[in-house]
Scaffold this active site. Structure first.
Site, PDB file in Angstrom:
ATOM      1  N   ASP A 205       0.828  -1.199   0.000  1.00 36.68           N
ATOM      2  CA  ASP A 205       0.000   0.000   0.000  1.00 36.68           C
ATOM      3  C   ASP A 205       0.871   1.260   0.000  1.00 36.68           C
ATOM      4  O   ASP A 205       1.886   1.329   0.696  1.00 36.68           O
ATOM      5  CB  ASP A 205      -0.862  -0.038   1.273  1.00 36.68           C
ATOM      6  N   HIS A 329     -10.190  -0.632  -6.072  1.00 38.10           N
ATOM      7  CA  HIS A 329     -11.190  -0.229  -5.083  1.00 38.10           C
ATOM      8  C   HIS A 329     -11.143   1.261  -4.749  1.00 38.10           C
ATOM      9  O   HIS A 329     -11.893   1.716  -3.897  1.00 38.10           O
ATOM     10  CB  HIS A 329     -10.979  -1.052  -3.812  1.00 38.10           C
TER      11      HIS A 329
HETATM   12  C1  GLC Z   1      -4.288   3.003  -0.613  1.00 37.25           C
HETATM   13  C2  GLC Z   1      -5.507   2.128  -0.623  1.00 37.25           C
HETATM   14  C3  GLC Z   1      -6.688   2.933  -0.215  1.00 37.25           C
HETATM   15  C4  GLC Z   1      -6.455   3.433   1.185  1.00 37.25           C
HETATM   16  C5  GLC Z   1      -5.146   4.204   1.269  1.00 37.25           C
HETATM   17  C6  GLC Z   1      -4.729   4.413   2.679  1.00 37.25           C
HETATM   18  O1  GLC Z   1      -4.357   4.005  -1.554  1.00 37.25           O
HETATM   19  O2  GLC Z   1      -5.662   1.551  -1.884  1.00 37.25           O
HETATM   20  O3  GLC Z   1      -7.883   2.206  -0.272  1.00 37.25           O
HETATM   21  O4  GLC Z   1      -7.509   4.244   1.588  1.00 37.25           O
HETATM   22  O5  GLC Z   1      -4.096   3.511   0.664  1.00 37.25           O
HETATM   23  O6  GLC Z   1      -4.297   3.217   3.247  1.00 37.25           O
END
Ligand code: GLC
Length: 535
Positions: A205, A329
C-alpha cells in the site's frame, strides 16, 4: 528485444484478480464478505482462468478506512474469519495451482495498534519515535503545511503529550517512522510471518509515501489546482512523498522476499511514469511490479493512450516487467467511465498488452459504479469531502452472482447496497451467453494463457487511424497476433502497407467477426476490437 519465451515467472505469465473481501461473498449472513465466501467461489475464479488473487486487507482493524487501518498485522479480522479459515483458503488456492497475494500496509497503522497506543502514551516511551511526532510551530500551528489525502491537515494535535503526529490519510491512520530501524525490522518480521505461512506475495500500500523529508519542508502550491479536485491536490507533495530514500527501503523489503522462492512484490504507486519506473530499483532489485495506473487515469482517448503505452514501453528499465491496471477499489469502475461497449474494448486492451494485467472483481461482468444515497455513504474520503463526489463506495458494492435476493452475495443485509439491475447483470446470467462481458473475459484470458505471443511476447506498435490503437504481439517461434481496438463509437478504417499483417479474426468484441480473413484494409465498427491471428 525479443522475449525469451520459455523463461518467465508465474507473475509475468499470469493474470491477477483483485478481491475486495467485504464485497465478494458472504458466507455467514452478516452482510459482509468473508474468507469462507472466497473459498466457496474459487471454482469460479479457476473457471475464469485467473492465476493469482490479491486480497485487500483482511487483518484486525477498527475499519476507519475499511481495513487499511490495521491494528494487528498478524491476525485475521473476525468479520472475515479465523487464522484457520485463512490457512484453508491458502491451501485451496494453491491446490488449484493458483497464487494468493496479500495487501501489506506498511506506511501507517491504525491509531488503535498497540505500537501507536504506546507511542502516544508518553514522550519518553520507547516507541515514541516509531511514528512522526513533532513540536508545533511557535504559534501553535502544525509543523508544516502537509495535507491529508482524505482532507484537512496531515497533522493531528495530541493534547496530553503536546505534539503533533503526521497522518497522510485519516487521523486514525498515523504514519510510521520508517527512518527508525526498529520499525523496519518489525515490518520485515510481519512480511516473514506471512511468507512463512506460504503467501505468494504482497501488494504494498502507498509505497511512494513511506519516507518523508527529514527537514519537513513545506510542500509548494499546485498551480493547476481546480476547486473540484480533492483538497489534497492544492499542494504538490514533493516533500511528503517519493523521497530518494524510499528506494533503499524498497530494496530492503525486496531482500526479505528474496530469501524465499518466487514471491512477488507489487507497489501501489501513483506517480508520473518516469518516477514510477524508478521503483523497479537499481538492477531490478526493487518492486517486481510498480503498479501502472495509466489506463485508470488517462482520458479514454486513443491517441493519448497509444502514446502512453509506447512511452511506458520505452522507459521500462532493462528486465523491468510491465503491468496494467484497469480498475481498483479506489477508482471509478471502467464501465462507468467509458460505458458498456467501450468497456469490452478496454478488456481486450488490458488482456492483450504486454505485461501482467490486474482485473478488479466485478469488472469481468461489467459491474458499474452504484449510486449510493447520501445517507448511506461509508467511505471516509466521500464523507470528508462531501461535495466533490469522491466517495469510493460506488466501486466497492457486492459482487453480482445471480438473480436471487442480494444477487447471491449474502442472506443478510449487505453492508453496501447492490446495483438495482443485478437481476439482469450477474455471473449466472452471463456465464453461458456467448455475447456477454463475462464470456469475453473468459475467452480472452483463455487465449492469452494459451498463446505464448499474447502471454509474454514482444509488443510492437502499428501505425493506425486516430480513433484506433493497433499493435502486434509476437514471441519468437510462435504465431503472432495483431490487435486493433476502436476507442471511439464511430466506424474507422485500419489500413496497412505491411503485407505480413493479414490473418484471421480469432476473437472480437462483436463475435460475429470471428473467423473472417482480413488484410491490408479492415473496417471496424464503433466500439469494435479484434484480435487477429496472423498468417
Ligand atoms: C491506498 C488504498 C486505499 C487506502 C489508502 C490508505 O491508496 O488503496 O484504499 O484508503 O491507501 O491506506
Amino acid at each position: 528485444m525479443t522475449a525469451d519465451s520459455n523463461n518467465h515467472l508465474w507473475w509475468q505469465e499470469g493474470v491477477i484478480y483483485q478481491i475486495y473481501p467485504r464485497s465478494f461473498q458472504d458466507s455467514n449472513g452478516d452482510g459482509i464478505g468473508d474468507l469462507q465466501g472466497i473459498l466457496d467461489r474459487l471454482d469460479y475464479l479457476q473457471w475464469l482462468g485467473v492465476t493469482a488473487v490479491w486480497l485487500s486487507p483482511i487483518y484486525p482493524s477498527p475499519m476507519a478506512d475499511f481495513g487499511y487501518d490495521i491494528s494487528d498485522y498478524q491476525g485475521i479480522h473476525p468479520l472475515f474469519g479465523s487464522k484457520e479459515d485463512f490457512k484453508r483458503l491458502l491451501d485451496a488456492v494453491h491446490h488449484r495451482g493458483m497464487k494468493l497475494i496479500l495487501d501489506l500496509v506498511p506506511n501507517h497503522t491504525s491509531d488503535q495498534h498497540p505500537w501507536f497506543l504506546e507511542s502516544r502514551s508518553a514522550r519518553d516511551n520507547p516507541k515514541r519515535d516509531w511514528y512522526l511526532w513533532h513540536d508545533p510551530l511557535p504559534d501553535g500551528s502544525p509543523p508544516n503545511n502537509w495535507l491529508s489525502v482524505f482532507g484537512g491537515s496531515g497533522w493531528q494535535w495530541d493534547e496530553p503529550t503536546g505534539q503533533y503526529y503526521y497522518h497522510a490519510f485519516l487521523k486514525e491512520q498515523p504514519d510510521l517512522n520508517w527512518r527508525n530501524p526498529e520499525v523496519r525490522q518489525a515490518m520485515f518480521d510481519v512480511m516473514r510471518f506471512w511468507l512463512d505461512l506460504g503467501v505468494d506475495g504482497f501488494r504494498v500500500d502507498v509505497m511512494w509515501h513511506m519516507i518523508k523529508d527529514q527537514q519537513l519542508r513545506d510542500n509548494p502550491a499546485n498551480p493547476d489546482y481546480q476547486s473540484y479536485m480533492a483538497t489534497y491536490e492544492q499542494l504538490l507533495p514533493v516533500y511528503s512523498t517519493d523521497q530518494p530514500e524510499v528506494h533503499d527501503l524498497v530494496l530492503e523489503m525486496r531482500k526479505v522476499l528474496d530469501a524465499y522462492d518466487d514471491r512477488l512484490m507489487i507497489g501501489e504507486i501513483y506517480l508520473p511514469i518516469h518516477q514510477l519506473v524508478a521503483y523497479y530499483g537499481i538492477d531490478g532489485k526493487g518492486a517486481h511490479l510498480p503498479f501502472n495506473f495509466q489506463l485508470l487515469l488517462l482520458p479514454w482517448d486513443s491517441r493519448q493512450i497509444a502514446a502512453a503505452i509506447d512511452q511506458y514501453e520505452g522507459v521500462l528499465p532493462a528486465g523491468g516487467w510491465p503491468n496494467w491496471v484497469l480498475g481498483n477499489h479506489d477508482q471509478p469502475r471502467i464501465t462507468s467511465r467509458v460505458g458498456k461497449e467501450q468497456a469490452r474494448v478496454a478488456a481486450l486492451l488490458l488482456l492483450t498488452l504486454r505485461g501482467t494485467p490486474t482485473i478488479y472483481y466485478g469488472d469481468e461482468i461489467g459491474m458499474r459504479d452504484v449510486p449510493i444515497p447520501f445517507g448511506e455513504v461509508q467511505d471516509p474520503q466521500g464523507l470528508n469531502m462531501p461535495d466533490k463526489n469522491l466517495s469510493r463506495d460506488p466501486a466497492r458494492t457486492p459482487m453480482q452472482w445471480d438473480n436471487s435476493p442480494n444477487a447471491g452475495f449474502t442472506t443478510g443485509k449487505p453492508w453496501l447496497r447492490l446495483a438495482d439491475q443485478f437481476r439482469r447483470e450477474n455471473v449466472q446470467a452471463q456465464r453461458d451467453d456467448p455475447y456477454s462481458m463475462l464470456t469475453l473475459h473468459r475467452r480472452i484470458i483463455g487465449l492469452r494463457q494459451q498463446e505464448q505471443s499474447l502471454m509474454v511476447g514482444d509488443y510492437v506498435p502499428v501505425f493506425a487511424d486516430t480513433q484506433l490503437i493497433a499493435y502486434v504481439r509476437q514471441a519468437k517461434g510462435y504465431p503472432r497476433f495483431l490487435i486493433i481496438l476502436n476507442l471511439s463509437h464511430r466506424p474507422a478504417y485500419f489500413k496497412t502497407k505491411d503485407p505480413t499483417l493479414k490473418g484471421v479474426v480469432e476473437l472480437a468484441t462483436y463475435p460475429e467477426r470471428e473467423g473472417q480473413t482480413v488484410g491490408e484494409s479492415i473496417q471496424l465498427g464503433g466500439d469494435e476490437g479484434v484480435v487477429i491471428r496472423l498468417d
